[in-house]
Design a protein around this motif. Structure first.
Motif, PDB file in Angstrom:
ATOM      1  N   ILE A 143      57.898   6.481  55.322  1.00 31.11           N
ATOM      2  CA  ILE A 143      57.566   6.794  56.712  1.00 31.11           C
ATOM      3  C   ILE A 143      56.346   7.705  56.822  1.00 31.11           C
ATOM      4  N   SER A 144      55.368   7.087  57.250  1.00 30.76           N
ATOM      5  CA  SER A 144      53.788   7.582  57.262  1.00 30.76           C
ATOM      6  C   SER A 144      53.495   8.673  58.522  1.00 30.76           C
ATOM      7  N   VAL A 145      53.790   9.758  58.222  1.00 28.62           N
ATOM      8  CA  VAL A 145      53.771  10.669  59.398  1.00 28.62           C
ATOM      9  C   VAL A 145      52.356  11.344  59.516  1.00 28.62           C
ATOM     10  N   ALA A 146      51.695  11.566  58.118  1.00 32.24           N
ATOM     11  CA  ALA A 146      50.428  12.431  58.006  1.00 32.24           C
ATOM     12  C   ALA A 146      49.441  11.868  59.211  1.00 32.24           C
ATOM     13  N   ALA A 147      48.516  12.732  59.322  1.00 26.73           N
ATOM     14  CA  ALA A 147      47.551  12.799  60.252  1.00 26.73           C
ATOM     15  C   ALA A 147      46.176  12.567  59.171  1.00 26.73           C
ATOM     16  N   VAL A 148      46.098  11.232  58.540  1.00 27.96           N
ATOM     17  CA  VAL A 148      45.329  11.110  57.687  1.00 27.96           C
ATOM     18  C   VAL A 148      43.600  10.933  58.075  1.00 27.96           C
ATOM     19  N   ALA A 149      42.766  11.597  57.672  1.00 30.59           N
ATOM     20  CA  ALA A 149      41.426  11.581  57.951  1.00 30.59           C
ATOM     21  C   ALA A 149      40.831  10.263  57.776  1.00 30.59           C
ATOM     22  N   ASP A 150      40.272   9.590  58.778  1.00 31.43           N
ATOM     23  CA  ASP A 150      39.891   8.085  58.608  1.00 31.43           C
ATOM     24  C   ASP A 150      38.372   8.070  57.810  1.00 31.43           C
ATOM     25  N   TYR A 151      37.689   9.146  57.831  1.00 34.56           N
ATOM     26  CA  TYR A 151      36.570   9.236  57.188  1.00 34.56           C
ATOM     27  C   TYR A 151      36.312  10.421  56.294  1.00 34.56           C
TER      28      TYR A 151
ATOM     29  N   ASN B 292      37.869   6.063  54.654  1.00 37.12           N
ATOM     30  CA  ASN B 292      38.946   6.363  53.772  1.00 37.12           C
ATOM     31  C   ASN B 292      39.812   5.033  53.693  1.00 37.12           C
ATOM     32  N   PRO B 293      40.643   5.059  52.520  1.00 40.98           N
ATOM     33  CA  PRO B 293      41.676   4.073  52.510  1.00 40.98           C
ATOM     34  C   PRO B 293      42.915   4.061  53.516  1.00 40.98           C
ATOM     35  N   ASP B 294      43.174   3.107  54.152  1.00 37.43           N
ATOM     36  CA  ASP B 294      44.196   3.366  55.215  1.00 37.43           C
ATOM     37  C   ASP B 294      45.677   3.160  54.285  1.00 37.43           C
ATOM     38  N   ILE B 295      46.226   4.432  54.258  1.00 37.70           N
ATOM     39  CA  ILE B 295      47.431   4.566  53.102  1.00 37.70           C
ATOM     40  C   ILE B 295      48.596   3.638  53.565  1.00 37.70           C
ATOM     41  N   LEU B 296      49.005   3.723  54.948  1.00 36.06           N
ATOM     42  CA  LEU B 296      49.964   3.024  55.348  1.00 36.06           C
ATOM     43  C   LEU B 296      49.980   1.411  55.239  1.00 36.06           C
ATOM     44  N   MET B 297      48.618   0.878  55.577  1.00 30.93           N
ATOM     45  CA  MET B 297      48.353  -0.350  55.514  1.00 30.93           C
ATOM     46  C   MET B 297      48.267  -1.090  54.117  1.00 30.93           C
TER      47      MET B 297
ATOM     48  N   VAL C 216      57.352   2.695  58.257  1.00 30.32           N
ATOM     49  CA  VAL C 216      57.434   3.242  59.671  1.00 30.32           C
ATOM     50  C   VAL C 216      56.018   4.034  59.865  1.00 30.32           C
ATOM     51  N   GLY C 217      55.481   3.829  60.770  1.00 25.57           N
ATOM     52  CA  GLY C 217      53.977   4.317  61.074  1.00 25.57           C
ATOM     53  C   GLY C 217      54.225   5.202  62.438  1.00 25.57           C
ATOM     54  N   PHE C 218      53.492   6.185  62.402  1.00 25.38           N
ATOM     55  CA  PHE C 218      53.188   7.161  63.637  1.00 25.38           C
ATOM     56  C   PHE C 218      51.589   6.784  64.133  1.00 25.38           C
ATOM     57  N   ALA C 219      51.835   6.868  65.586  1.00 28.05           N
ATOM     58  CA  ALA C 219      50.380   6.688  66.326  1.00 28.05           C
ATOM     59  C   ALA C 219      50.358   7.835  67.216  1.00 28.05           C
ATOM     60  N   ALA C 220      49.429   8.530  67.316  1.00 29.10           N
ATOM     61  CA  ALA C 220      49.265   9.587  67.932  1.00 29.10           C
ATOM     62  C   ALA C 220      47.882   9.045  68.973  1.00 29.10           C
ATOM     63  N   GLU C 221      48.091   8.519  70.070  1.00 23.41           N
ATOM     64  CA  GLU C 221      46.941   8.059  70.882  1.00 23.41           C
ATOM     65  C   GLU C 221      46.688   9.214  72.175  1.00 23.41           C
TER      66      GLU C 221
ATOM     67  N   ILE D 138      49.411  -2.417  69.523  1.00 26.03           N
ATOM     68  CA  ILE D 138      48.169  -3.193  68.730  1.00 26.03           C
ATOM     69  C   ILE D 138      48.210  -2.927  67.216  1.00 26.03           C
ATOM     70  N   LYS D 139      48.487  -1.368  67.074  1.00 26.86           N
ATOM     71  CA  LYS D 139      48.441  -0.860  65.842  1.00 26.86           C
ATOM     72  C   LYS D 139      49.865  -1.367  64.984  1.00 26.86           C
ATOM     73  N   ARG D 140      50.692  -1.429  65.566  1.00 24.70           N
ATOM     74  CA  ARG D 140      52.081  -1.882  64.850  1.00 24.70           C
ATOM     75  C   ARG D 140      51.687  -3.193  64.292  1.00 24.70           C
TER      76      ARG D 140
ATOM     77  N   LYS E 156      48.962  -4.824  63.820  1.00 21.94           N
ATOM     78  CA  LYS E 156      47.721  -4.833  63.024  1.00 21.94           C
ATOM     79  C   LYS E 156      48.158  -4.484  61.476  1.00 21.94           C
ATOM     80  N   LYS E 157      48.926  -3.272  61.470  1.00 25.19           N
ATOM     81  CA  LYS E 157      49.557  -2.805  59.996  1.00 25.19           C
ATOM     82  C   LYS E 157      50.675  -3.319  59.954  1.00 25.19           C
ATOM     83  N   ASN E 158      51.386  -4.268  60.510  1.00 30.96           N
ATOM     84  CA  ASN E 158      52.440  -5.310  59.903  1.00 30.96           C
ATOM     85  C   ASN E 158      53.729  -4.140  59.734  1.00 30.96           C
TER      86      ASN E 158
HETATM   87  N1  CTP Z   1      47.324   5.989  58.473  1.00 32.31           N
HETATM   88  C1  CTP Z   1      47.181   6.053  57.006  1.00 32.31           C
HETATM   89  N2  CTP Z   1      45.872   6.150  56.377  1.00 32.31           N
HETATM   90  C2  CTP Z   1      44.869   6.261  57.352  1.00 32.31           C
HETATM   91  C3  CTP Z   1      44.758   6.374  58.762  1.00 32.31           C
HETATM   92  C4  CTP Z   1      46.218   6.126  59.259  1.00 32.31           C
HETATM   93  O1  CTP Z   1      48.235   5.827  56.376  1.00 32.31           O
HETATM   94  N3  CTP Z   1      43.705   6.458  56.750  1.00 32.31           N
HETATM   95  C5  CTP Z   1      48.443   6.040  58.963  1.00 32.31           C
HETATM   96  C6  CTP Z   1      49.104   7.335  59.515  1.00 32.31           C
HETATM   97  O2  CTP Z   1      49.833   8.038  58.787  1.00 32.31           O
HETATM   98  C7  CTP Z   1      49.820   6.758  60.733  1.00 32.31           C
HETATM   99  C8  CTP Z   1      49.252   5.552  61.221  1.00 32.31           C
HETATM  100  O3  CTP Z   1      48.609   4.839  60.027  1.00 32.31           O
HETATM  101  O4  CTP Z   1      51.420   6.321  60.583  1.00 32.31           O
HETATM  102  C9  CTP Z   1      48.503   5.265  62.267  1.00 32.31           C
HETATM  103  O5  CTP Z   1      47.472   6.441  62.269  1.00 32.31           O
HETATM  104  P1  CTP Z   1      46.503   6.753  63.569  1.00 32.31           P
HETATM  105  O6  CTP Z   1      45.632   7.886  63.265  1.00 32.31           O
HETATM  106  O7  CTP Z   1      47.007   7.069  64.736  1.00 32.31           O
HETATM  107  O8  CTP Z   1      45.658   5.211  63.567  1.00 32.31           O
HETATM  108  P2  CTP Z   1      44.648   4.960  62.835  1.00 32.31           P
HETATM  109  O9  CTP Z   1      45.001   3.602  62.023  1.00 32.31           O
HETATM  110  O10 CTP Z   1      43.874   5.761  61.912  1.00 32.31           O
HETATM  111  O11 CTP Z   1      43.717   4.150  63.992  1.00 32.31           O
HETATM  112  P3  CTP Z   1      42.749   5.178  65.123  1.00 32.31           P
HETATM  113  O12 CTP Z   1      42.228   6.534  64.376  1.00 32.31           O
HETATM  114  O13 CTP Z   1      41.582   4.171  65.297  1.00 32.31           O
HETATM  115  O14 CTP Z   1      43.647   5.355  66.225  1.00 32.31           O
END
Ligand code: CTP
Length: 400
Positions: free
Chosen positions: A277-285, A309-314, A326-331, A341-343, A345-347
């Motif tokens: 369950i990937s709840v973390a708000a991971v920094a994308d960069y 950054n790597p996408d951990i969930l993906m 299980v992913g979380f999306a804060a929009e 779309i995110k669901r 894309k991330k399978n």
């Molecule tokens: N996530 C992750 N690794 C990242 C970014 C996101 O594992 N580098 C995971 C989060 O923990 C969450 C899901 O992916 O469960 C969606 O994260 P979110 O920030 O909403 O989406 P992004 O994929 O980062 O897309 P965007 O920022 O463009 O909305």
């Protein structure tokens, strides 16, 4: 609240009370549980009786209160065996440092300790003590033994203490404990034997020795999900980015800072994981070249190059044999559309969508669960309640 009173009214709980100021909260707890129809049997230690009277609990529960191992009452001969045979669960609240030490060492030197030792039902404890006692390595050792023995530890929380100090050691409020008991009775074995990995909080990406980029995230939802998974009987590993909150007691806690650290921690655990369950708000960069030294101010413009950054969930969800992800999306806009779309894309079999502006830092959230069957709306409620609903939903999907 989603209490199912019929299910609860068949349940019997042994409420153990040990010596501590928080014993007064146990009276409210006994009232709430009795109100739910749970048959509450109270056992108090001698020290507990210095803080509150047995009569209070007798009146609130309508049942006799036991305090003495040597009670010369024929009806209760071998009271310890009978009491622990006849209940579905034991909850000790408050559990003092002394009681925790005795329980961890298998002592049977009073009625409550004896009952706990002679049990064949699950046991939960709600610790309450001064912050220094809580931080003492002896207490930590005892709690870790109890955890290894399968004892569930609920709380404590941080706050003002009866001794006038501030810190960890306050027992959770009666309403929260009552909700934990209800949930344990209703969902106690939903994820029994399952290994759950949860990421929570933000990640921090260094710019230089003193500065960095961080996502807005308190860690509240991730910690609530980890706690709800524990309540449902799972073995839980929590990988947490930096937060200001006391983490819940889980089977394994790993503190990380950056997204890279989080990815490494997750990868090390994933082979043993059934549900991620990937709840973390991971920094994308992250910063392409973080400076080891503090960057000095100058009159010139400063540009910082950021790399993805790597996408951990993906990374996990696209493994050849992924766990249930299980992913979380804060929009901030077009919530459902963007989340679906995110669901895809991330399978992901399940994605939890919420509006960032509503949820971040708040104690409450409104969630939409998106899965292959469509959407399930969880209207605004405390995050702990939402986490329990989510765990229930996960357990249904996981079984299919
Ligand atoms: N996530 C992750 N690794 C990242 C970014 C996101 O594992 N580098 C995971 C989060 O923990 C969450 C899901 O992916 O469960 C969606 O994260 P979110 O920030 O909403 O989406 P992004 O994929 O980062 O897309 P965007 O920022 O463009 O909305």
């Amino acid at each position: 609240m989603t209490t199912c009173l019929t299910a609860l009214s068949k349940k019997r709980l042994l409420l153990g009370i040990t010596g501590g100021v928080a014993a007064y909260k146990a009276a409210e707890l006994a009232r709430l549980l009795t109100q739910d129809g749970i048959d509450v049997q109270t056992v108090m230690t001698q020290s507990a009786c210095h803080f509150v009277g047995p009569v209070t609990f007798q009146s609130l529960t309508g049942n006799p209160v036991y305090t003495d191992l040597w009670e010369a009452n024929a009806a209760h001969t071998m009271a310890h065996i009978n009491l622990s045979r006849n209940v579905d669960m034991i909850l000790v609240a408050p559990a003092s440092a002394d009681f925790i030490a005795r329980l961890a060492n298998g002592m049977a030197d009073d009625l409550l300790a004896t009952l706990c030792l002679a049990r064949d039902c699950p046991i939960m404890i709600a610790p309450a003590m001064n912050r220094q006692m809580w931080e003492n390595s002896a207490t930590k050792r005892n709690l870790s033994s109890l955890q290894n023995d399968g004892v569930k530890i609920i709380g404590p929380e941080s706050g003002a203490q009866a001794c006038g100090e501030m810190g960890m050691g306050r027992m959770l409020e009666a309403s929260e404990l009552a909700e934990t008991v209800r949930s344990a009775f209703q969902t106690g074995d939903l994820l029994q034997g399952k290994k759950v990995l949860v990421t929570a909080g933000p990640t921090f990406e260094a710019i230089d020795a003193v500065r960095g980029i961080i996502n807005k995230s308190s860690g509240k939802m991730g910690y609530a999900v980890a706690r709800a998974a524990m309540e449902a009987g799972a073995t839980v590993t929590l990988v947490s980015g930096p937060t200001c909150l006391a983490p819940p007691i889980v089977d394994k806690l790993i503190h990380v800072v950056s997204a890279d650290d989080m990815l490494r921690a997750v990868q090390a655990e994933i082979a043993q994981t059934d549900i991620f369950i990937s709840v973390a708000a991971v920094a994308d960069y992250r910063v392409a070249k973080a400076s080891q030294q503090k960057i000095k101010k100058s009159d010139k413009k400063l540009s910082i190059e950021l790399i993805l950054n790597p996408d951990i969930l993906m990374t996990v969800s696209t493994l050849p044999e992924p766990p249930f992800c299980v992913g979380f999306a804060a929009e901030t806009e077009d919530l459902e559309k963007n989340a679906e779309i995110k669901r895809r894309k991330k399978n992901l079999p399940l994605l939890v969508a919420n509006l960032a502006q509503d949820a971040i830092g708040s104690d409450e959230s409104a969630l939409i669960l998106l899965d292959d069957a469509g959407k399930h709306v969880l209207s605004k409620a405390p995050k702990m309640e939402q986490a329990r609903q989510l765990i229930k939903h996960i357990s249904l999907l996981y079984k299919q």
